[in-house]
Design an enzyme around this catalytic site. Structure first.
Site, short mmCIF file in Angstrom:
data_model
loop_
_atom_site.label_atom_id
_atom_site.label_comp_id
_atom_site.label_asym_id
_atom_site.label_seq_id
_atom_site.Cartn_x
_atom_site.Cartn_y
_atom_site.Cartn_z
N GLN A 284 13.30 36.55 22.51
CA GLN A 284 14.54 37.18 22.09
C GLN A 284 14.42 38.70 22.02
O GLN A 284 13.32 39.26 21.96
CB GLN A 284 14.96 36.65 20.72
CG GLN A 284 15.46 35.23 20.71
CD GLN A 284 15.99 34.86 19.35
OE1 GLN A 284 15.38 34.08 18.64
NE2 GLN A 284 17.13 35.41 18.97
N HIS A 285 15.58 39.35 21.99
CA HIS A 285 15.76 40.75 21.60
C HIS A 285 15.36 41.79 22.65
O HIS A 285 15.80 42.93 22.55
CB HIS A 285 15.00 41.09 20.31
CG HIS A 285 15.24 40.20 19.16
ND1 HIS A 285 16.50 39.91 18.68
CD2 HIS A 285 14.38 39.51 18.36
CE1 HIS A 285 16.41 39.11 17.64
NE2 HIS A 285 15.14 38.83 17.44
N ASP B 297 14.09 31.88 22.85
CA ASP B 297 12.97 30.96 22.66
C ASP B 297 13.11 30.10 21.40
O ASP B 297 12.78 28.90 21.42
CB ASP B 297 11.63 31.71 22.66
CG ASP B 297 11.57 32.87 21.68
OD1 ASP B 297 12.57 33.13 20.96
OD2 ASP B 297 10.52 33.53 21.63
#
EC number: 2.7.1.17
Length: 461
Positions: free
Chosen positions: A71-72, A229
């Site tokens: 992520q991110h 994820d």
């Protein structure tokens, strides 16, 4: 037999699993490494994905594929779709000040929690975009679209079409998409970057993202929307209502599936969406399995030997406490903190005590994350690479204060992506319920005073 493929493009590596769409039986798999660091050019993910697909026997007989990824991560693309600069990953903390500034700019953490369900920390994409605007203004001006690692890989697999796509789970980790409203908050994006670049279209849980258009794939290999994820792990482990998953990977997470969105103004709980249309309140720590790697390196042993040493020491390590903030920390939000060792005496100066303190310190951080969710879980499921350690399994209930269940080790993120691909094929209203294999139960009495000692010294870290 109809086959589906699931991809886990994590911080450290890329894994590909190919499974029977109906039963979930594993047919074959492959993997490839990613470079170390908190800043990585996305081309490395693409190279690793191609290698992992090749190791998994290719895609010629696969009907659908889905990508889950870390992520991110901030992926900035220019006018022609080229990568503007290497991606800043979730564990890059250089945007910590940007997070603080953004919170103040909007009027405080309550405003952010109300807007997007989460309070920005250095991990979130929105803070990395503010950092980019302030420190690399030329790159910020060159940026025409912004996406996440799974979005970019899906786009590459689809042959780089005109439109990027994402899903609600991964979008909820950007800091500029609202899980409660189901919409982008472009005002927050503009607050960070000073502009509103093109953003991926947010697909529904079983909506098609296109077709795979790379050599070795059939023309009708369908692409599922993919996800982050943690959202994929929830699918892969087969979470049920009332379950809490504690995942020990590069980062540590504690999360649950909810029917309603959450908004925690303290910032401890991120109010994410999941990959099914529900919500995924989540608490994350920066320091998890790599704490064990660092401890093993200091002691000159491998992971199995570290586990054996930890189980030789008494519960509580005779007062030796490791605060595992080796790379700063996200929960609590202390990006500049460092690790520390407390209670070191002659009697505790042994490899076994240090090994035990490393395992207990890591688990205490995760226990704080578990507590922050504010739930009374029906089951606590322990997954991730760190859960393969026998010491972690046996010590976890002494720290968490309740039994833990450890499913058969597997690639739960890649498995969750594969389930999403099977969902796309089935057209059913929910992802298929594949069997999760055997589940081992670990029970032990809580270690008196351990959490209290940890919290006392961690507060000073």
């Amino acid at each position: 037999m109809t086959l589906v493929a699931g991809v886990d493009s994590s911080t450290q590596s890329c894994k590909v699993v190919i499974r029977d769409a109906e039963t979930g039986a594993l047919v074959r798999e492959g993997r490839a490494s990613h470079p170390d660091g908190t800043e990585v050019h996305p081309d490395h993910w693409w190279t690793a994905l191609q290698t992992a697909i090749e190791q998994a026997g290719g895609l010629a007989d696969v009907a659908a594929l889905s990508v889950a990824a870390q992520q991110h991560g901030m992926v900035c693309l220019g006018e022609d779709g080229t990568v503007v600069r290497p991606s800043l990953l979730w564990n890059d903390t250089r945007s910590a000040k940007a997070a603080t500034d953004l919170i103040a700019d909007l009027g405080g953490p309550e405003k952010w929690a109300e807007a997007v369900g989460s309070v920005p920390v250095a991990s979130f994409t929105v803070t990395k975009l503010r950092w980019l605007a302030e420190h690399e203004p030329d790159n910020a001006r060159r940026t025409r679209s912004v996406c996440l690692p799974h979005d970019w890989l899906t786009w590459r697999l689809a042959g780089q079409p005109d439109t990027l796509v994402t899903d609600r789970g991964d979008a909820s980790g950007t800091g500029y998409w609202s899980p409660a409203g189901g919409t982008y908050r472009t005002d927050l994006l503009e607050l960070a970057l000073g502009a509103v670049p093109e953003l991926p279209r947010v697909l529904g849980p079983a909506e098609e993202a296109g077709a795979v258009a790379i050599p070795g794939a059939t023309g009708d290999l369908r692409l599922a929307p993919g996800t982050g994820d943690n959202m994929a792990a929830a699918l892969g482990v087969g979470m049920l209502p009332g379950d809490v998953v504690v995942s020990i990977g590069t980062s540590g997470t504690a999360f649950a599936v909810s029917e309603t969105p959450s908004a925690d103004a303290t910032g401890a709980v991120a109010g994410f969406a999941d990959a099914t249309g529900r919500y995924l309140p989540l608490v994350a720590t920066l320091n998890a399995a790599r704490v064990l790697v660092a401890a093993a390196r200091m002691l000159g042993v491998d992971q199995d030997q570290l586990s054996e040493l930890a189980l030789q020491a008494p519960a509580g390590a005779d007062g030796l406490v490791l605060v595992p903030y080796l790379e700063g920390e996200r929960t609590p939000n202390r990006p500049d903190a460092t690790g520390s060792l407390h209670g070191l005496r002659l009697a505790t100066s042994t490899p076994a005590h240090l090994a035990r303190a490393a395992v207990e310190g890591m688990l205490c951080g995760l226990a704080d994350a578990l507590d922050a969710l504010g739930l009374q879980p029906r089951r606590v499921l322990l997954i991730g690479g760190g859960a393969r350690s026998e010491a972690v399994r046996r010590i976890a209930p002494t720290v968490f204060g309740q039994p833990v269940l450890v499913p058969t080790p597997g690639e739960y993120v890649a498995d969750g992506a594969a389930r999403q691909a099977a969902w796309l094929l089935s057209g059913e209203p929910e992802a298929p319920q594949w069997g999760s294999g055997e589940v081992a139960r670990y029970e032990a009495d809580p270690t008196p005073g351990l959490r209290e000692r940890y919290q006392e010294v961690a507060a000073r870290a």
